[in-house]
Structure formats: structure tokens, C-alpha cells
Design an enzyme around this catalytic site. Structure first.
Site, PDB file in Angstrom:
ATOM      1  N   GLY A  19      34.033  40.031  37.931  1.00 52.40           N
ATOM      2  CA  GLY A  19      32.736  40.780  37.336  1.00 52.40           C
ATOM      3  C   GLY A  19      31.422  40.532  37.983  1.00 52.40           C
ATOM      4  O   GLY A  19      31.452  40.048  39.190  1.00 52.40           O
ATOM      5  N   LEU A  72      39.866  45.655  37.462  1.00 53.23           N
ATOM      6  CA  LEU A  72      38.754  45.199  38.427  1.00 53.23           C
ATOM      7  C   LEU A  72      38.775  43.565  38.641  1.00 53.23           C
ATOM      8  O   LEU A  72      39.025  42.806  38.239  1.00 53.23           O
ATOM      9  CB  LEU A  72      37.288  45.246  37.592  1.00 53.23           C
ATOM     10  CG  LEU A  72      35.913  44.798  38.293  1.00 53.23           C
ATOM     11  CD1 LEU A  72      35.801  45.864  39.376  1.00 53.23           C
ATOM     12  CD2 LEU A  72      34.920  44.700  37.421  1.00 53.23           C
ATOM     13  N   ASP A  73      38.864  43.505  40.166  1.00 49.28           N
ATOM     14  CA  ASP A  73      38.681  42.143  40.770  1.00 49.28           C
ATOM     15  C   ASP A  73      40.007  41.435  40.395  1.00 49.28           C
ATOM     16  O   ASP A  73      40.225  40.031  40.198  1.00 49.28           O
ATOM     17  CB  ASP A  73      37.406  41.215  40.232  1.00 49.28           C
ATOM     18  CG  ASP A  73      36.297  41.773  40.598  1.00 49.28           C
ATOM     19  OD1 ASP A  73      36.188  42.136  41.665  1.00 49.28           O
ATOM     20  OD2 ASP A  73      35.448  41.589  39.676  1.00 49.28           O
ATOM     21  N   ALA A  74      41.232  42.143  40.291  1.00 48.29           N
ATOM     22  CA  ALA A  74      42.471  41.642  39.900  1.00 48.29           C
ATOM     23  C   ALA A  74      43.503  41.970  40.963  1.00 48.29           C
ATOM     24  O   ALA A  74      44.866  41.948  40.753  1.00 48.29           O
ATOM     25  CB  ALA A  74      42.955  41.816  38.522  1.00 48.29           C
TER      26      ALA A  74
END
Lengths: 292, 292, 292, 292
Positions: free
Chosen positions: A208, A234-236
Site C-alpha cells: 500500500g 494490490l501489491d500481492a
């Protein structure tokens, strides 16, 4: 750059399939009996998943199957019988990359420097930004810069415009060079494992926004950066490259940001290099990075 | 080891207080005018918090204030007027450390090897374990080993027994060398910033149990270890040291465990070294690590 | 960038002198009694050499000695009595840097990117090269580019021309960004500890030409880069920064070169940053790097 | 440890030969058509040398060639026609390692800790030392310790005695764990690529004696350790593993020694692990380290 035409052309095949006996032999026999000379081969078996992965490159000089029928021939002979997911590339086709950027310029500038130096054997015809700031740096290198403002109300329109540009410029993969907008699921699904992001932390720590602030708050002694393929969460997405840098109690947030910039740009560029050299295979949420 | 008595004895003072003008000058003048010779000085100001931190060591050879009245003298002259939190140590007092361990022996063995080599200038009179397995390795070095089984029903009793032992052995600080039991808040509060844990991930990624499995699942390209002071919140205490190791797609969980062991033991030992050299100051959830 | 004028101006003092009792106290008292507020202080004693080093920065807001008389005042009050070598800087004076470059552009481009991003609070008015190739990239940023060809016959003339330019542009320090000419002793002596070079190996391994080829031949598993001040002996000056990168048997010379470029540019930029922040003191052939 | 008997037995083949078309196919076909199932395969081509390297492991469960005739069968079918240098191992044969040590105990203690923890699937029946000091630590683990003093006059005799012991204990490879005597060429030639040394610098920097002192004198910002096979030329053999650690101006020689110990022991242990897992091939003065 100019030597490319002089080097022998290779085919590069990436394979992922259920593991079974004799797969390496089967594939190399296909290449060998058709006159190909293997110049690089790497295989990996994920025992937990029972999954086989392979990257093989071979010299096409004496290869008897014509380029244009190779995909079909391989599909019938090997891919269908062995339930293979596969990708085929030729070493004389330059991948075409687009960059999305906002205002943080260090990753973009690092990419442009490599492009300008002919460090990378790719084409970068297009940069898209939600801000006008970096236009001059981009267009001065002969790269088109398209400013597409994004806000809550026009997001769908903006993405449609972006996608049209990607098609028009025949873009193979997209790099988010500290692009500060979140892409929609639909957009992401149109480019599976073809959008590379750089996140400014050693994921999964500090996903994040404002990871350096979070890192400072937590009092960590290392910071890092992570390049990954973008997925809906997100960001995964699957991680391609990570690296870190030690920090001390004297480093304030602005020092983390400063030290982090160098990690970010190097980690992103390594991931791009792996990608356009066709060394990355994704399975589930993990990557196989051949040659690493 | 034996040279200790021959080296001049130093006093080591750790200070934390609200930042204000002239603090370094005030403290060094106190030392200088009383005949002390500063051999090491490091200060740090946390600008965000407006907090001043200092570690100063001085040779006591010509110092006119007797050791036994130094604390009082400093307190009156400087600490009270400047609202200082402070700690005072003397270089000829060997800290006494206890180790808590379960079945994973690599961190304990690394500690014992350093102890046996006289690498560390400390005493280790006591090892406590919830398992009997490692007794022989410990007692053969002349260190007492106390087996205190821990389960849900006897936890309070076990901790009471542990605390009595820590008092009886005059323990200054405790090291959890992969001790697999969670300590109660009460126990932790009795040893503020004096219990050092090693966690087998680069925190805050992968807190809690089985971090290598989680790291494998997430597909990270680096693993790490974190040593920190234990606080009531699990794996969330102030970080002293962290380090990492790169991993590849070929590394299975057991490879992460194997590579991780070496990071764990080195990171834990570095943290112990910092602690018994009185180089660590805690403020909020962050550490100032002097000399790092 | 523009905020500089708004921040309080600091004086930065670098001191090197024979070690003796009370030096920290003496210096801080000078600052404190004249109304200065220390914002950063770091000292180091080289016990083997009996040498004291210190960097102290203080806020000039309420300081009663005027800037223009500070050097004189300090010299009389402290420097002469204590045999101090010292340097004095003010935080609102931007250092002026010149870059020497040949044909390898990655370090120059990295420097230019930071300059363009206002990442560094310095002026870069001049780039000198023995080749014309990189002119456009430099002049497009408003930096002057002077092409001075160098060969065996004109070396003295070329250096004279270079020195005139450095004077004319009031250059404080010079960065050799993979500049492939060896400077004369006379030239070097004119800029003591003010010429920073990047060497593409972890010195003292592989000095001289073609270090990546030598590294490949030797079969090392790590490569590196070293930034150092230039002295009369080639690649033997005081080291400011070093870093390394792991390599594998699959890495050919060109891979070492590729991986090395990223280490070189980051290591050089870190050294430049340390230098213009006045954090580096040279003593003999070693550096004290404050804040590292 | 005890699970070894339960896991399927594998054959591990290491091959080095002139590069030619179809080698991977030829080898895998030999395995496949005889009922073997490849569990791991890695190949490498040294283009500069025109040399092919391969490591392949296969499950012997359904393999139709008996273990005792496998070497002969492979030799006739493939090795002779293709001019292969090759080595064959079976996963259920535990390598037998001897350790040579002097007085620095940290590498030995690290090895013993791993042995005691069953971290390594090898036998260590013998430790030889030119000093008596470490006997108790070794024999308490059931390992024989032979004290063979070495001086200028008895060196030949001492080496003869050492060699007899290595034969008597059926030693497969020797580890010099900071053994401070130089072995004769004859001794070294008897164990080609089977003597592993740890040198306490990042070779080729600082070969020979007292590398930490030299590193301090040179003012390097990184120190390191190198594990390599011993050859006639001191500290110049093929490198297996290297790693480094950052140091600062505050680190005195004794700090370099302290930090270095941890790098040394980890680098040596990694090299030992690679060696007994049959992952290292030597060609000229370089190593191919499969799986790295």
C-alpha cells in the site's frame, strides 16, 4: 545493437506442465532430431505442486522446421500430449515496452538512460503519464509521451484510452515506474503477467501507500524494493525480484526515501531484463526465474 | 579474556532526554572537569520526536568521583535538571545472560561456541528449556541446564520457577534462542528491554508461526531474520538487528529453513553483542544502536 | 530545492588533530558559549594513530560570531592551540562539481538523472570529455560540455586546458565518471581529496585495466565497485565507498559488465553524496566517513 | 537423518566434456530408456572454452542397470564416445570428511555444531590438528582427534602421517578450517579438488597471511571470506563460495576479525554443503556450482 542481425537466431521456448518421466528427453529430442542445437537449457520441478518448468533456447541455423510452422508443430507433437502451457519467442524479435509514470522520475530516468545507452535490446515507443511533468525528458529521446489525466470520474475512459494506445503501439508489456494510480481488474486481466510494478518495500511488508513512512515507524533496520507482476490484489502479485539496503537509527524518512530510490530503480530494471529475456514463468502466485 | 583486569576501566553512560541546546557540552564538561577522558562518544537527535540520545564512555583512571557515588553525582548534577533517562555501566562488570531454548539448537550452539571461544566477555550461567534434549551440550561446558516443561495448565507455575531462577542466578538479560513458548505479559514487563528474541523472518513480514512456510507460499526472493526486544505484542518489539539472504525458485521450504538458520544465528549474536556492549537504547518502538 | 533558503543555515566543521583529553568538550563549549545549537556531532578516535576526528554542525541562527570572522575566530581559539587540520562549510553554499567522462555513459547518465531530479543540492556547471559522443545529453540539461581530446602528445596541454576550465567554472570537486585517461601527478596534487574516481572492481582486487575480464578469469563469485579519492598511485587512493554483487558460473564477462554497471553508478553516487555533504575526512590512506 | 533409508535412492552424475550438439538429449535418453526418472538436471556451456557441463540426478527405483555396472555401462555408452570427464555418486553413500584445524576454533565449532545437529548428511570421523587445544571439543562428540605437531624439520613426516590417517579413515575430502600450515604440493596433488580451504579475505585481494591487517591498512569498506579448492599456488585455487560484510572507519583490526569470523564460518559451511551434495565441477581455475 547492430550486431543482432549477425548473431544466429535462436528460438526460446518456455514450458509449464504436469511433471512426468522423460520430459527433458522428449523436448530435447524434438529439437535435436529436427536439427536444432540447444544453446541454453534449464528445468525445474516444483515437487510440492508436481509441476515441471523448462526454458530451452536453440540455434535455428540448421533447424528444419520453418519458423512460421514451429508453433503448430510443437503444439501437435508435444504440447497437446503433455498438457503443456507454453510460450515461444525468437531472439530477433525485439519486445516492445510501454512505461506508465506519475511524478517520481528516478525509475523512469533509469530506464531511459539504459534505453539511450542501448543497454537493452528492446523498443520503448511509448510513455503514458497522469501528469505532464516528464514530457520533455521522454520526447527528447524520440519516445512518444501521452498525458492522460486520471481522476475518480474519468478512470474508465482513461483506461480505455490507455488500452487503445497499447494496441496502437503494439506493446508487449507494460512497466509501472512508480505509477501512482491503481489499475482496474479489467485492465489487469487484459495483460496477464505482462504488467510489471515496482513497490518500494520488501513485500509482503508494508504494502500500500507510504511504505517508507511505515518502515520508519516500525523501526526496521533494512528497507527494500519488490518488482512483481500486477494482479487484481494490490501489491500481492508474483514477485520477480527483490533487494534490500541496510538503514540505521540516524536515517530519517527522507533518508529511507533517498536510499530506497537506488534499490527501486535497480530492482525494477533487473525485473524488466528478466522479463524481456523471457526468463520468467509464473505459476500460481510464484515465479520461476531462469538464469537467476 | 584475562586482559580485562589490565585494561583501564571505563564508565559507559547511556542518556535519553528531551533535546535542548548544549547537552553534549554539558555532559562532556561534567566528565572533563572531574578528570575523565572520553574514549568514545556518540549522540543522536530524533528530530521528529525532539529527543536527544547519547552514549559516552570515559576512562576512570584519573576520574575524581568514586565509582560508588558516580550515579548519585550524575543524577543530581545533570539527570534531574535535564529530565534524563539514563543507564550507567562499568567495563569491568561482566553482564550475566540466560538462554531460553526449545528444540531448535542452531542458535544455542552458536552462542555456546562463542562462549567456549571466549569471543564474548560475558557470563552465561544458566540455560532454561521446556525440553530435556539439549542438556548434555550445555552442562558439558559447565553451564547449568534447567528443564521446565511448559503446557497450558502449568504456564504460570513455570514462569514463576523461571523468574526465581533468573533472580537466583542474578541474570541481567535473557535471550530467547528459538524458544517456542510465548511469555506472559507479566513476565515480559519484569524484564523491559532485557529479553532478546530472534524471529525467523524479516519482520514485519511473516510474524507468528511458520514464517518460512509463509515466505515460500508468498514466493519471496529474500528471506531474513530479526532480533528484537520482546514486548507484550508478539513479534512487534523494538528491532535491534536484521539481515537477509537471497533465495531462488529452486529453494523449497526446507532450503529456506537451512539458509535461514545461518542468518538467524548471526543476527541473534550481533544483537546480543550490541546489547552487552551497552550500545542499544530503546525509545518508543525504535532502537538507537550506537556504533552500528 | 527552493526550501534551502528557508531552512536555518548551519556551519559544518571537520576537524582532525592529535588526540588529547577534553577535545569534544572544548569544541562544543566554543559553539555553545557563542550561542550555537549543535544539530549533529560525530567524533572518532583512531587509537592506532592517536588521532582525533570530528564533524560537528550547528545552527547559526543565534550564533554571535559573524560568518566572515568565524574561520579566524576558530583558528585562534582552538585550531592553533590544538594543532587542528580543519575545514569549515556553510549549508547554504552549494558545492560546484565537474564531471570527466569518456565513452561509458552509465555513471554520467545516473549523475545527470539525479541532477535533473534535484536529488542533489549541488551545481554541475561543467562536463569535460576526451570524446564528443555525450555532448547532446549534457548540453540539453543546460550544462556546458567541453570536448578536450587527449593523446600522448598533447596530454600536458590538455590538462592545462582542463585546469583553466575548472578555475573558470569555480569547481570545488571533480568526479571521474569512468574517465579512461590517467591524470598527471601535478594535476592530482592540485585537487587533493577533491577528485573522486569510480573503479570497477572491489579494490584492491583487480586494479588497472579490464577488471571484469580479470574477475572472470579468476573465477570470483562476487564483483564490485570502489569509489575513492585519486592519488598519484593508480587505483590506490583512500576508499570512500564500496559495494558488491554476487555472480554465478553462468555469468560471462558481458554479464559481469552489465551487473557491474549498476554497482558502479550507485557506489559512485553514494561517494559523491558523502563528499558534498562534507562527511568525509582523509587521514593517511584511509577515510573517516561520518554518518555511514 | 533416519529418513534417508526411506527416500528413493538417486544416482548423481557430473559431466564435463567438449561441447557438441545433442548432449543433453543423449544423456537423458540413456537415463530414460533405462527406466530412470530425472529428478534434477542442470547444464551449462562455457562458450569461451567450448565446454559442456552437466549435473543430472535420477531416481533408481525402476532403473534397469544395476548400480554396480552403471559406471561401466555409462562409460562405454557415452563417456568414451563423447570424451567425457565424469563422476558418479549415489545418494545413500555418505561422504566422509576430515577437518584440519590449528587454534582458531570458530570454523571448527560451526562444523561440529552442524554435525551434532544432524544438519549435514555426512560422516566426520577425524579431526587432525597441529595443536592439542581443541581435542576435548572434538572427542566429546565421538570424533577422533589426532594431534600432529608440524615444524620445518618434520613436515614431510607429518604429512605422511596425515595421509595414512586419511586412508585409514577412508576420507573422501578434507576441510582446512583455518589450518595455519601450508601443505606440500605432493599432498595437494593426492587430493585434487578434494581439499577445501577458507581464506579470510575476498580473494584475490589480500592473499597470504594477516589479511585483516592488510584490509585495515588499505582502508577497505568491505571485508570478506573465500572458500576454494586448494592448489599448489597459495590462495589461488578455484573459488567455490565468497561473501562479504560491510565495515566502517570505526572498525579496528579486532573488529574486522570479529565480523570476519561470522563470514568465514558461513562461507566455509556453504562450500562444504555444495561439495558433499556433488554440486561443484572444476574446470581450469573456475568452478561450476550447480544449484547456486
Amino acid at each position: 545493437m547492430a550486431v543482432q542481425g549477425e548473431a544466429p537466431v535462436s528460438a526460446i521456448l518456455l514450458i509449464s506442465c504436469p511433471d512426468q518421466k522423460g520430459l527433458v528427453n522428449t523436448v530435447t529430442q524434438f529439437i535435436y532430431t529436427n536439427g536444432g542445437n540447444v544453446v541454453d537449457l534449464e528445468q525445474h520441478v516444483d515437487r510440492a505442486e508436481g509441476r515441471f518448468f523448462m526454458r530451452v533456447a536453440w540455434d535455428l541455423t540448421d533447424f528444419v522446421i520453418p519458423r512460421e510452422s514451429l508453433a503448430d508443430a510443437f503444439n501437435k507433437a508435444l504440447a497437446i500430449p503433455h498438457q503443456m502451457d507454453w510460450q515461444l519467442y525468437f531472439s530477433d524479435c525485439k519486445p516492445r515496452m510501454a512505461v506508465f509514470v506519475s511524478k517520481h522520475e528516478h525509475c523512469l530516468f533509469d530506464i531511459l538512460a539504459r534505453y539511450q545507452s542501448h543497454e537493452w535490446d528492446i523498443e520503448i515507443p511509448l510513455v503514458i503519464s497522469n501528469h505532464p511533468d516528464l514530457e520533455q525528458a521522454v520526447t527528447s529521446l524520440g519516445i512518444d509521451y501521452v498525458h492522460i489525466p486520471v481522476n475518480k470520474d474519468n478512470k474508465a475512459d482513461a483506461e480505455q484510452q490507455q488500452q487503445q494506445l497499447l494496441e496502437q503501439y503494439q506493446i508487449d508489456f507494460v512497466v509501472l515506474a512508480r505509477y501512482m494510480q491503481i489499475l482496474s481488474d479489467d485492465f489487469i486481466k487484459s495483460y496477464p503477467n505482462r504488467i510489471i510494478n515496482i513497490h518500494h518495500s520488501f513485500l509482503p511488508a508494508f504494502p500500500g501507500a507510504r511504505p517508507y513512512h511505515s518502515a520508519y515507524e516500525r523501526g526496521v533496520k533494512i528497507i527494500g524494493a519488490t518488482s512483481h507482476y500486477v494482479t487484481a490484489e494490490l501489491d500481492a502479485g508474483p514477485i520477480i525480484e527483490q533487494d534490500v539496503e541496510h538503514v540505521r537509527h540516524t536515517d530519517e524518512v527522507e533518508d529511507l526515501v533517498r536510499k530506497g530510490r537506488d534499490v527501486e530503480k535497480v530492482v525494477l530494471s533487473r525485473a524488466i531484463w528478466r522479463h524481456f529475456n523471457h526468463q520468467v514463468l509464473v505459476y500460481g502466485n510464484r515465479t520461476v526465474v531462469f538464469g537467476s
